[in-house]
Design a protein around this motif. Structure first.
Motif, mmCIF file in Angstrom:
data_model
loop_
_atom_site.group_PDB
_atom_site.id
_atom_site.type_symbol
_atom_site.label_atom_id
_atom_site.label_comp_id
_atom_site.label_asym_id
_atom_site.label_seq_id
_atom_site.Cartn_x
_atom_site.Cartn_y
_atom_site.Cartn_z
ATOM 1 N N CYS A 62 1.076 -1.105 -0.177
ATOM 2 C CA CYS A 62 0.091 -0.038 0.005
ATOM 3 C C CYS A 62 0.376 0.883 0.189
ATOM 4 O O CYS A 62 1.622 0.893 1.096
ATOM 5 N N ASP A 64 0.218 4.730 0.318
ATOM 6 C CA ASP A 64 -0.907 5.450 0.961
ATOM 7 C C ASP A 64 -0.847 5.575 2.457
ATOM 8 O O ASP A 64 -0.382 4.801 2.970
ATOM 9 N N ASP A 66 -0.764 7.411 5.359
ATOM 10 C CA ASP A 66 -2.718 7.323 5.646
ATOM 11 C C ASP A 66 -2.883 6.061 6.098
ATOM 12 O O ASP A 66 -3.981 5.068 7.191
ATOM 13 N N ILE A 67 -3.845 5.287 5.268
ATOM 14 C CA ILE A 67 -3.933 3.792 5.086
ATOM 15 C C ILE A 67 -3.265 2.542 5.548
ATOM 16 O O ILE A 67 -3.887 1.824 6.440
ATOM 17 N N GLN A 70 -3.401 3.131 9.321
ATOM 18 C CA GLN A 70 -4.987 2.733 9.442
ATOM 19 C C GLN A 70 -4.881 1.283 10.353
ATOM 20 O O GLN A 70 -5.361 1.140 10.981
ATOM 21 N N TRP A 251 -9.337 -4.140 -0.471
ATOM 22 C CA TRP A 251 -10.202 -3.963 0.454
ATOM 23 C C TRP A 251 -11.468 -4.928 -0.113
ATOM 24 O O TRP A 251 -11.435 -4.681 1.506
ATOM 25 N N ILE A 294 -14.493 -0.191 10.264
ATOM 26 C CA ILE A 294 -13.220 1.015 9.960
ATOM 27 C C ILE A 294 -12.743 0.526 7.617
ATOM 28 O O ILE A 294 -13.153 1.153 7.184
ATOM 29 N N ALA A 295 -13.281 -1.336 8.490
ATOM 30 C CA ALA A 295 -12.750 -1.530 7.228
ATOM 31 C C ALA A 295 -13.522 -1.085 5.329
ATOM 32 O O ALA A 295 -13.412 -1.112 5.067
ATOM 33 N N ASP A 297 -15.433 1.800 5.392
ATOM 34 C CA ASP A 297 -15.575 3.073 5.129
ATOM 35 C C ASP A 297 -14.366 2.977 4.269
ATOM 36 O O ASP A 297 -14.590 3.654 3.244
ATOM 37 N N LEU A 298 -13.240 2.106 4.564
ATOM 38 C CA LEU A 298 -11.998 2.164 3.763
ATOM 39 C C LEU A 298 -12.316 1.699 1.833
ATOM 40 O O LEU A 298 -11.667 2.300 0.950
ATOM 41 N N ARG A 301 -14.496 4.265 0.183
ATOM 42 C CA ARG A 301 -13.248 5.524 -0.194
ATOM 43 C C ARG A 301 -12.889 5.162 -1.142
ATOM 44 O O ARG A 301 -12.370 6.021 -2.177
ATOM 45 N N HIS A 302 -12.071 4.357 -1.300
ATOM 46 C CA HIS A 302 -10.773 4.156 -2.460
ATOM 47 C C HIS A 302 -11.278 3.087 -3.055
ATOM 48 O O HIS A 302 -10.593 2.753 -4.270
#
Length: 402
Positions: A62, A64, A66-67, A70, A251, A294-295, A297-298, A301-302
């Motif tokens: 990954c 990113d 920020d990811i 998380q 994801w 949380i998963a 939401d990710l 978004r992605h």
């Protein structure tokens, strides 16, 4: 009562970190605990280890930051959960006693999944594998009586029988023939995805356990038996992990992992007989509900998709540890002589199988056969634990490979 984990809020992530006192769980009693409580502990340890490994693999690819942060935050909690779960096992139990419980997990969890799996091809994969784990239980039970002078029926109760399955010596196959066809992520039922994740996690943890505890024994036959069965566990991990569609996005995989953790903890909570252990399953379920949120939401978004598009609207019937004697006896009478060829199964040997057998055995009896021979020399017979009449194939030998 139906339970949809997407409709429930769990414990906020910043409230999930536990201190040493909270993690200092009391282990179960090795002599009085329900054998299936130990099975549930071992199964959930495997689920948590898989979640941790998956998170690490995801983080490594990954870009990113920020990811990755998380994932690291959730993964730390998963590590605390894994330590709590695995530390429920009693310290007095020897590695071989824990091994026998591991094989009881493999036998009864895989049998249950096979019985519940709606896809015929996937069901056959579980039916094929469980006959090999069934034989591993038999081999280790004989080793246990030889080394520790105790009978494995004291560990598994009358819940799981101990008798020969597909002989371990014929389980050594060309590595390419352990790869199955994956399910189609767009067509497979959600329960099929959960089954594949669960059994892959269980077999992976068994493989890891054997590769680490095997060298701890001094007895040559014990060291060699762990080596041999450890190699078969590598085949099993390949066999089961290949059932998962490699086209799933990261994801999708993340959401499926978290949903499966919710499913498994909910199942353990619903079926647990030990109140103290049940409380841990309930606590971890409430943690996993937040991890799932949380998963999801990710993924929104992605991956630009709603998690509901790939998940079941409610949890399936709870995974249940229960006796599977009739189911296994039926498999023993109908599928013991199967082997693999490509992504399918055959009853006749093929060139790749013969080549691998020659390479791995080299004309010598493998440890899985010698442990039975040595047991017979010591006690006059091999060790078995049969609870309901004669074994339907007790004298059956796998047909000669030609």
């Amino acid at each position: 009562m139906s339970f949809n984990p997407l409709e429930h809020r769990g414990i906020p992530l910043d409230q999930q970190v536990r201190n040493w006192r909270e993690m200092n769980v009391v282990p179960v009693d090795p002599d009085r605990a329900d054998p299936y409580t130990k099975c549930r502990i071992i199964a959930m340890n495997g689920i948590e280890v898989e979640a941790i490994f998956f998170s690490h693999h995801f983080s490594r690819v990954c870009p990113d930051p920020d990811i990755r942060r998380q994932l690291a935050q959730v993964r730390y909690i998963e590590q605390q959960q894994q330590k709590t779960v695995n530390w429920l096992l009693p310290g007095q139990a020897s590695p071989l006693e824990t091994t026998i419980s591991y094989e009881q997990v493999a036998v009864d969890l895989t049998s249950w999944v096979a019985r519940m799996e709606p896809d015929p091809y996937l069901r056959q994969a579980y039916e094929f594998g469980v006959l090999e784990d069934f034989d591993h239980l038999y081999r280790y039970a004989n080793l246990y009586e030889m080394i520790e002078h105790r009978k494995a029926e004291k560990l598994v109760g009358d819940l799981t029988e101990i008798m020969p399955g597909r002989p371990t010596k014929v389980e050594h196959r060309d590595a390419a023939d352990n790869v199955r066809d994956p399910y189609d992520r767009n067509r497979a039922q959600p329960i099929s995805k959960l089954h594949a994740l669960t059994i892959t996690a269980a077999e992976q943890q068994t493989m890891n356990f054997y590769m680490n505890v095997g060298p701890q024994y001094m007895e040559p036959i014990a060291r060699q038996l762990y080596q041999e069965i450890g190699l078969i566990e590598e085949e099993h991990v390949t066999h089961y992990e290949s059932l998962v569609d490699p086209g799933e996005t990261w994801w999708e995989r993340l959401v499926n992992h978290e949903y499966n953790e919710c499913y498994m903890y909910h199942s353990m909570m619903e079926t647990e007989t030990d109140p103290k252990v049940k409380a841990i399953w309930e606590l971890h379920l409430n943690m996993e509900l937040e991890h799932l949120r949380i998963a999801c939401d990710l993924m929104r978004r992605h991956d630009d998709r709603e998690p509901e598009s790939i998940l079941a609207p409610e949890l399936p019937a709870p995974v249940t540890f229960e006796p599977n004697k009739e189911f296994l006896r039926d498999l023993l009478s109908t599928q013991i002589d199967l082997t693999t060829l490509g992504a399918g199964y055959v009853r006749e040997a093929h060139e790749r199988f013969q080549h691998m057998q020659q390479q791995i055995h080299g004309g010598e009896e493998p440890p899985s056969e010698r442990v039975i021979q040595e047991h017979r020399e010591l006690f006059g017979e091999d060790y078995r634990h049969e609870t309901e009449g004669p074994h339907p194939v007790s004298d059956l030998r796998v047909p000669a490979r030609r």
